[in-house]
Design an enzyme around this catalytic site. Structure first.
Site, mmCIF file in Angstrom:
data_model
loop_
_atom_site.group_PDB
_atom_site.id
_atom_site.type_symbol
_atom_site.label_atom_id
_atom_site.label_comp_id
_atom_site.label_asym_id
_atom_site.label_seq_id
_atom_site.Cartn_x
_atom_site.Cartn_y
_atom_site.Cartn_z
ATOM 1 N N LYS A 100 51.525 41.242 38.177
ATOM 2 C CA LYS A 100 51.423 42.668 37.884
ATOM 3 C C LYS A 100 50.304 43.328 38.695
ATOM 4 C CE LYS A 100 48.035 42.577 34.454
ATOM 5 N NZ LYS A 100 47.513 42.603 33.142
ATOM 6 N N THR A 101 49.229 42.619 38.957
ATOM 7 C CA THR A 101 48.174 43.220 39.766
ATOM 8 C C THR A 101 48.698 43.496 41.164
ATOM 9 O OG1 THR A 101 46.652 41.831 38.529
ATOM 10 C CG2 THR A 101 45.751 43.027 40.381
ATOM 11 N N ASP A 148 46.678 49.875 32.843
ATOM 12 C CA ASP A 148 46.887 48.430 32.778
ATOM 13 C C ASP A 148 46.548 47.947 31.368
ATOM 14 O OD1 ASP A 148 47.436 45.908 33.540
ATOM 15 O OD2 ASP A 148 45.623 45.597 34.727
ATOM 16 N N GLU A 149 47.030 46.794 30.991
ATOM 17 C CA GLU A 149 46.768 46.221 29.651
ATOM 18 C C GLU A 149 47.078 47.247 28.566
ATOM 19 O OE1 GLU A 149 46.208 43.153 29.654
ATOM 20 O OE2 GLU A 149 44.808 42.569 31.232
ATOM 21 N N GLN A 164 50.601 39.605 24.791
ATOM 22 C CA GLN A 164 49.187 39.397 25.095
ATOM 23 C C GLN A 164 48.283 40.395 24.375
ATOM 24 O OE1 GLN A 164 48.048 38.114 29.167
ATOM 25 N NE2 GLN A 164 50.177 38.551 29.664
ATOM 26 N N ARG A 195 46.618 30.885 31.018
ATOM 27 C CA ARG A 195 45.551 30.975 32.024
ATOM 28 C C ARG A 195 45.629 29.791 32.982
ATOM 29 N NH1 ARG A 195 45.505 35.537 32.184
ATOM 30 N NH2 ARG A 195 47.233 35.253 30.736
#
Length: 744
Positions: A32-33, A219-220, A250, A601
């Site tokens: 996504k980044t 974002d997030e 998340q 992660r």
DNA sequence: TACGCCCCAGTTTTT
DNA sequence: CTGGGGCGTA
């Protein structure tokens, strides 16, 4: 730039959909980044959108910095004209320009949770609220919730008019807010709420920013609260050029007011919204993804999706049972050393735990073994006493109305201005309706104090006024040195016999380095800006991978990061998931998401460890192995040592063993205790039925309709429509997710 | 006013 | 077990 080559189909679509509302559901590690940065570059290069027309909001300053860096590498220096920052930084920037509309001054101070606490303490004291009735912690938590939902003090009071306890909270909220304003200070929640307030009260100001930020990215998004949602909504409701990226799986900040509905309802808020799902994971090996999926699939309240792997299986998840927390740490460090010998770098490894308190054991062993490590979080650098003292001086110089800072340092170092004196001054200030600083300024007008004490206060006053003058001519770093010297603070530490004070001196020197670094980086260094940057940084922001050391941090801090090797430690029911999760399904779901974040992660290797005995509050307790380990199918995990038999689900995962003060083991069975409680309180057992339970022919019970038989089921947009023939009430159609059904 | 002793609460997670 | 805060005494 050939985007089609760089991106997969969905990523390409998300990148090139610029106009109109867009929801990107981006699974962990799905790039996504990459999408966000290329999207910004695409907007600028292909669509001629100016950088200052773009507002990009991230969760941490570090994420912002990284994104800025990556955008810069795509489009060059012009990226600097873009706002890429956190909600708090962006809003603070807006408020510095606009807050006078609300009667605050532009040099307002930002209060962190410690400042909040001390201010609220004052408030409760002034209201004569007994600590037993309402602690400042509770009051702050209610106030924070109110602010996150944009409930102002007046409406809050109205809402709880007939609620005795909350009415007290309302009074506290009112006075707390009044004092904040008097101190020319904002707490974290205010930073968002006041920005929204300005936008709502002053349409011309809102319009200005609507015109400026023609394209907004968040974002997030799953971690935004209602106030943040409202802010975004106000900014984008006219042009609707809003792109949000998030993953409901998340969402790990609901405890702090994050509202998952913001993501689940996005399509409802923006009916024309385009939705793009990124489900291909480019980060982790197959077994790691399978483990993540097998944990998260137990959650009911989520958008159905499964991460798809792009890599091969990789090794199995390694499970280790330790005798106690000490041995757990030894195992992890030993394993790290082994990996290092096999060619891994230390910076490729991370230890992730649920609570900061767990870091201690790992630090001890790492230190012993001389393995380099970096600790993120815990006692932050800026939370140290000496740093906070110095900051209080600086904040007072910047904003003399800041009573919290004033009270903190008025007698540090000792100046013979004790508590009684401060209380007298404060009382006078409250009485006169002026600030504490004003009372000190006009001290000679009131005869409040004995001559000697008054002289001490005057001396203190002269000192602060001197600092204030020096501020105009000195750089921040010079001012810091001047304050440390002139106030006698440094001297007190240097002549102290307390060995701790030696490291305090070192920390202050380190702080001076931070200031110098800031002065080098900043375009126009100022005390004001420096203080703001200090208040709004988190520890994750400090994280950088320059030197080769292992990383220690909480699962929460790890969000957004990735490591080739991850050790998730302390996987025990009672710790992770924590005890309260075992009784509250909502908390359990959040814990599961946190586990999901942790697992995802890991890129190549994942270890999960648990300890049979653990020191908690100085007592030895025994928790059973975590459900999260049991959730992972046996074919993708391997036990590095023998499993403890008693830890199997079929025994009872919810029994907690602990030693009482006679060092005798006592069993505490959570489920049984819960059942007993239910019997007493006559609660119905609200086991949520799954789709697999509700098949035609199954007998079910409904609190209102009684017992019935399922005759048919039908899929209904993620939910299940159940047709039930009730014995006495006839045939009803019910939605599985909302009907309080249980098996009969 | 300053210092030392005692008590107790804390462990979820943070911008 | 640890640190902070409250309380009593010099």
């Amino acid at each position: 730039m050939d985007l089609k080559k760089l991106l997969n189909e969905e990523q390409y679509e998300a990148t090139t959909t610029v106009e109109g509302p867009l929801l990107i559901l981006a699974g962990a590690g799905s790039g996504k980044t990459r999408v966000l940065t290329h999207r910004i570059a695409y907007m600028m290069k292909e669509m001629n959108i100016r950088p200052y027309e773009i507002l990009a909001i991230t969760f941490t300053n570090k994420a912002a910095g990284e994104m800025k860096e990556r955008v810069r590498s795509l489009v060059g220096e012009t990226a600097d004209n873009m706002w890429i920052s956190t909600f708090h930084s962006s809003c603070a920037k807006i408020l510095r320009r606009e807050i006078e509309a609300l009667g605050y001054k532009k040099d307002f101070t930002i209060y962190d949770s410690y400042d909040q606490k001390s201010l609220m303490k004052q408030v409760l004291k002034e209201l004569s609220v007994d600590e037993k009735d309402l602690t400042e912690k509770e009051a702050i938590s209610h106030v924070s919730t109110a602010k996150n939902t944009l409930l102002n003090p007046v409406d809050f009071k109205k809402k709880y008019e007939y609620h005795f306890r909350m009415n007290k909270v309302a009074d506290a909220y009112i006075l707390y807010q009044k004092k904040l304003k008097q101190n020319n200070a904002l707490d974290f929640d205010d930073i968002i709420m006041k920005t929204v307030e300005i936008f709502e009260k002053f349409p011309e100001i809102l319009e200005k920013y609507q015109r400026k930020f023609r394209y907004v990215l968040v974002d997030e998004y799953q971690d935004t609260n209602h106030a943040q949602y409202r802010l975004i909504n106000l900014l984008t409701k006219d042009h609707q050029n809003i792109c949000v990226v998030g993953d409901d799986d998340q969402s790990i900040y609901q405890f702090r007011g994050a509202d998952i509905r913001n993501i689940l309802d996005f399509e409802m808020d923006f009916p024309d919204a385009k939705v793009v799902k990124l489900e291909k994971n480019y980060r982790s090996m197959g077994n790691i993804l399978a483990a993540a999926n097998s944990v998260i699939k137990n959650n009911r309240d989520r958008k159905e999706k499964t991460l798809k792997k792009t890599k091969d299986e990789g090794g199995k998840i390694k499970i280790y049972r330790a005798y106690d927390d000490f041995e757990e740490a030894r195992f992890v460090v030993r394993e790290m050393q082994r990996l290092y010998r096999e060619g891994r770098n230390y910076k490729e490894m991370a230890v992730l735990y649920r609570t900061n308190a767990q870091s201690r054991k790992f630090e001890d062993i790492l230190m012993q073994e001389a393995v380099p490590y970096k600790l993120i979080g815990g006692l932050k650098f800026y939370d140290r006493k000496e740093i906070k003292d110095l900051l209080a001086y600086l904040r007072l110089v910047n904003n003399p109305f800041d009573e919290v800072s004033l009270r903190r340092i008025i007698n540090v170092p000792k100046r013979k201005i004790g508590n009684t004196t401060v209380e007298k001054l404060q009382e006078n200030a409250n009485h006169q309706g002026e600030s504490l600083f004003d009372t000190i300024m006009n001290l000679e007008e009131y005869s409040l104090l004995a001559a000697g004490t008054q002289a001490s206060v005057v001396k203190f006053r002269e000192m602060i006024l001197d600092f204030n003058e020096k501020q105009l001519e000195m750089k921040v770093s010079e001012l810091v040195e001047y304050i440390l010297k002139t106030s006698g603070y440094m001297k007190e530490l240097e002549t102290s016999k307390n060995p701790e004070d030696e490291s305090r001196v070192e920390n202050l020197e380190e702080f001076l380095n931070v200031v110098l670094e800031y002065e080098m980086k900043a375009e126009e260094p100022s005390l004001q800006e420096f203080l703001e940057s200090v208040m709004l940084v988190s520890d994750v922001d400090q994280y950088n991978e320059a030197d080769d050391s292992v990383t220690l941090m909480t699962l929460h801090s790890a969000k957004g990061l990735e490591f080739p090797v991850v050790f998730m430690v302390g996987l025990e029911n009672g710790l992770f998931p924590s005890a309260s999760c075992l009784t509250d399904p909502n908390e359990m779901e959040e814990a599961r998401r946190l586990a999901y974040v942790g697992i995802t992660r890991a890129m190549e290797e994942l270890y999960m460890t648990y300890a049979e005995n653990r020191m908690v509050f100085g007592r030895m307790v025994s928790y059973p192995v975590s459900d999260f380990i049991l959730d992972i199918p046996s074919n993708i995990k391997e036990h590095l040592n023998e499993e403890k038999k008693v830890h199997h689900r079929d025994v009872n995962p919810h029994t907690i063993k602990y030693k009482d003060k006679n060092m005798k083991y006592v069993d505490y069975n959570v489920e049984k205790a819960l059942e007993d409680a239910k019997k007493i309180l006559d609660f119905p057992d609200k086991k949520v039925l799954g789709q697999e339970d509700v098949v035609p022919g199954a007998k079910v019970k409904h609190p209102k309709f009684g017992v019935g038989t399922v005759v048919a089921t039908a899929d209904a947009k993620g939910d299940l429509k159940v047709t039930i023939a009730f014995d006495n009430q006839g045939i009803k159609n019910l939605m599985l997710s909302i009907a309080p059904l249980e098996l009969a």
